[in-house]
Design a protein around this motif. Structure first.
Motif, PDB file in Angstrom:
ATOM      1  N   THR A 115       0.835  -1.200   0.000  1.00  0.00           N
ATOM      2  CA  THR A 115       0.000   0.000   0.000  1.00  0.00           C
ATOM      3  C   THR A 115       0.867   1.246   0.000  1.00  0.00           C
ATOM      4  OG1 THR A 115      -1.781  -1.109   1.165  1.00  0.00           O
ATOM      5  CG2 THR A 115      -1.767   1.278   1.267  1.00  0.00           C
ATOM      6  N   TYR A 116       1.906   1.234   0.803  1.00  0.00           N
ATOM      7  CA  TYR A 116       2.813   2.373   0.865  1.00  0.00           C
ATOM      8  C   TYR A 116       3.427   2.653  -0.507  1.00  0.00           C
ATOM      9  CZ  TYR A 116       6.780   5.258   2.158  1.00  0.00           C
ATOM     10  OH  TYR A 116       7.685   6.272   2.232  1.00  0.00           O
ATOM     11  N   ILE A 117       3.843   1.587  -1.175  1.00  0.00           N
ATOM     12  CA  ILE A 117       4.475   1.751  -2.481  1.00  0.00           C
ATOM     13  C   ILE A 117       3.507   2.378  -3.472  1.00  0.00           C
ATOM     14  CG2 ILE A 117       5.400   0.473  -4.467  1.00  0.00           C
ATOM     15  CD1 ILE A 117       6.659  -1.457  -2.418  1.00  0.00           C
ATOM     16  N   LEU A 118       2.242   1.980  -3.408  1.00  0.00           N
ATOM     17  CA  LEU A 118       1.240   2.586  -4.289  1.00  0.00           C
ATOM     18  C   LEU A 118       1.127   4.090  -4.063  1.00  0.00           C
ATOM     19  CD1 LEU A 118      -1.743   0.059  -4.260  1.00  0.00           C
ATOM     20  CD2 LEU A 118      -0.205   0.584  -6.164  1.00  0.00           C
ATOM     21  N   LEU A 119       1.304   4.509  -2.818  1.00  0.00           N
ATOM     22  CA  LEU A 119       1.140   5.923  -2.490  1.00  0.00           C
ATOM     23  C   LEU A 119       2.339   6.769  -2.897  1.00  0.00           C
ATOM     24  CD1 LEU A 119      -0.414   5.546   1.064  1.00  0.00           C
ATOM     25  CD2 LEU A 119      -1.583   6.200  -1.026  1.00  0.00           C
ATOM     26  N   VAL A 120       3.476   6.131  -3.115  1.00  0.00           N
ATOM     27  CA  VAL A 120       4.697   6.904  -3.367  1.00  0.00           C
ATOM     28  C   VAL A 120       5.349   6.610  -4.713  1.00  0.00           C
ATOM     29  CG1 VAL A 120       5.164   7.071  -0.895  1.00  0.00           C
ATOM     30  CG2 VAL A 120       6.214   5.226  -2.234  1.00  0.00           C
ATOM     31  N   GLU A 121       4.752   5.731  -5.527  1.00  0.00           N
ATOM     32  CA  GLU A 121       5.462   5.304  -6.732  1.00  0.00           C
ATOM     33  C   GLU A 121       5.562   6.402  -7.789  1.00  0.00           C
ATOM     34  OE1 GLU A 121       3.536   1.968  -8.417  1.00  0.00           O
ATOM     35  OE2 GLU A 121       1.613   2.960  -8.625  1.00  0.00           O
ATOM     36  N   GLN A 122       4.600   7.344  -7.775  1.00  0.00           N
ATOM     37  CA  GLN A 122       4.677   8.452  -8.723  1.00  0.00           C
ATOM     38  C   GLN A 122       4.547   9.767  -7.962  1.00  0.00           C
ATOM     39  OE1 GLN A 122       1.454   7.207 -11.350  1.00  0.00           O
ATOM     40  NE2 GLN A 122       2.951   6.603 -12.879  1.00  0.00           N
ATOM     41  N   PRO A 123       5.537  10.091  -7.180  1.00  0.00           N
ATOM     42  CA  PRO A 123       5.424  11.224  -6.260  1.00  0.00           C
ATOM     43  C   PRO A 123       5.354  12.563  -6.967  1.00  0.00           C
ATOM     44  CG  PRO A 123       7.663  10.420  -6.300  1.00  0.00           C
ATOM     45  CD  PRO A 123       6.850   9.439  -7.107  1.00  0.00           C
ATOM     46  N   ARG A 124       4.413  13.390  -6.515  1.00  0.00           N
ATOM     47  CA  ARG A 124       4.287  14.749  -7.045  1.00  0.00           C
ATOM     48  C   ARG A 124       4.422  15.778  -5.933  1.00  0.00           C
ATOM     49  NH1 ARG A 124      -1.204  14.995  -9.888  1.00  0.00           N
ATOM     50  NH2 ARG A 124      -0.452  17.020 -10.489  1.00  0.00           N
ATOM     51  N   PHE A 125       4.455  15.300  -4.701  1.00  0.00           N
ATOM     52  CA  PHE A 125       4.565  16.215  -3.570  1.00  0.00           C
ATOM     53  C   PHE A 125       5.685  15.758  -2.649  1.00  0.00           C
ATOM     54  CE2 PHE A 125       0.286  16.478  -5.160  1.00  0.00           C
ATOM     55  CZ  PHE A 125       0.035  17.844  -5.151  1.00  0.00           C
ATOM     56  N   VAL A 126       6.346  16.717  -2.042  1.00  0.00           N
ATOM     57  CA  VAL A 126       7.379  16.419  -1.066  1.00  0.00           C
ATOM     58  C   VAL A 126       6.990  17.092   0.247  1.00  0.00           C
ATOM     59  CG1 VAL A 126       8.768  18.382  -1.830  1.00  0.00           C
ATOM     60  CG2 VAL A 126       9.850  16.535  -0.564  1.00  0.00           C
ATOM     61  N   CYS A 127       7.269  16.424   1.354  1.00  0.00           N
ATOM     62  CA  CYS A 127       6.938  16.991   2.648  1.00  0.00           C
ATOM     63  C   CYS A 127       8.081  17.867   3.139  1.00  0.00           C
ATOM     64  CB  CYS A 127       6.665  15.872   3.656  1.00  0.00           C
ATOM     65  SG  CYS A 127       6.243  16.534   5.269  1.00  0.00           S
ATOM     66  N   LEU A 128       7.785  19.135   3.355  1.00  0.00           N
ATOM     67  CA  LEU A 128       8.832  20.063   3.794  1.00  0.00           C
ATOM     68  C   LEU A 128       9.248  19.778   5.224  1.00  0.00           C
ATOM     69  CD1 LEU A 128       7.482  23.392   2.331  1.00  0.00           C
ATOM     70  CD2 LEU A 128       9.246  21.909   1.400  1.00  0.00           C
ATOM     71  N   ASN A 129       8.400  19.093   5.947  1.00  0.00           N
ATOM     72  CA  ASN A 129       8.668  18.822   7.356  1.00  0.00           C
ATOM     73  C   ASN A 129       9.565  17.606   7.537  1.00  0.00           C
ATOM     74  OD1 ASN A 129       8.295  19.511  10.062  1.00  0.00           O
ATOM     75  ND2 ASN A 129       6.769  17.909  10.286  1.00  0.00           N
ATOM     76  N   CYS A 130       9.312  16.534   6.788  1.00  0.00           N
ATOM     77  CA  CYS A 130      10.082  15.305   7.002  1.00  0.00           C
ATOM     78  C   CYS A 130      10.740  14.736   5.756  1.00  0.00           C
ATOM     79  CB  CYS A 130       9.227  14.244   7.680  1.00  0.00           C
ATOM     80  SG  CYS A 130       7.486  14.424   7.538  1.00  0.00           S
ATOM     81  N   GLY A 131      10.563  15.380   4.617  1.00  0.00           N
ATOM     82  CA  GLY A 131      11.319  14.954   3.448  1.00  0.00           C
ATOM     83  C   GLY A 131      10.759  13.759   2.722  1.00  0.00           C
ATOM     84  N   ARG A 132       9.602  13.291   3.125  1.00  0.00           N
ATOM     85  CA  ARG A 132       8.990  12.179   2.405  1.00  0.00           C
ATOM     86  C   ARG A 132       8.346  12.681   1.115  1.00  0.00           C
ATOM     87  NH1 ARG A 132       7.740   7.528   5.562  1.00  0.00           N
ATOM     88  NH2 ARG A 132       8.734   7.720   7.578  1.00  0.00           N
ATOM     89  N   VAL A 133       8.067  11.744   0.223  1.00  0.00           N
ATOM     90  CA  VAL A 133       7.371  12.103  -1.004  1.00  0.00           C
ATOM     91  C   VAL A 133       6.118  11.253  -1.124  1.00  0.00           C
ATOM     92  CG1 VAL A 133       9.447  12.836  -2.217  1.00  0.00           C
ATOM     93  CG2 VAL A 133       8.712  10.453  -2.366  1.00  0.00           C
ATOM     94  N   ALA A 134       5.127  11.757  -1.888  1.00  0.00           N
ATOM     95  CA  ALA A 134       3.885  11.028  -2.069  1.00  0.00           C
ATOM     96  C   ALA A 134       3.190  11.482  -3.343  1.00  0.00           C
ATOM     97  CB  ALA A 134       2.960  11.245  -0.876  1.00  0.00           C
TER      98      ALA A 134
END
Ligand code: ZN
Length: 52
Positions: A18-37
């Motif tokens: 499920t996590y991979i589905l949420l991040v496989e084509q990232p268009r946003f980056v989290c300025l707080n923790c550096g994750r992408v989604a």
């Protein structure tokens, strides 16, 4: 499922597909923790990345 990936560390190992589905084509980056989604709702402080 209301999901901010930033808060998902504990369940990540149990639901990796499920996590991979949420991040496989990232268009946003989290300025707080550096994750992408793919979607900004999955991040606690989302910033849109530039399109190609
Ligand atoms: Zn975050």
């Amino acid at each position: 499922m209301s999901t901010e990936l930033c808060k998902l560390k504990k369940s990540l190992k149990g639901d990796l597909p499920t996590y991979i589905l949420l991040v496989e084509q990232p268009r946003f980056v989290c300025l707080n923790c550096g994750r992408v989604a793919n979607k900004k709702k999955n991040l606690c402080d989302p910033k849109r990345m530039k399109d190609k």
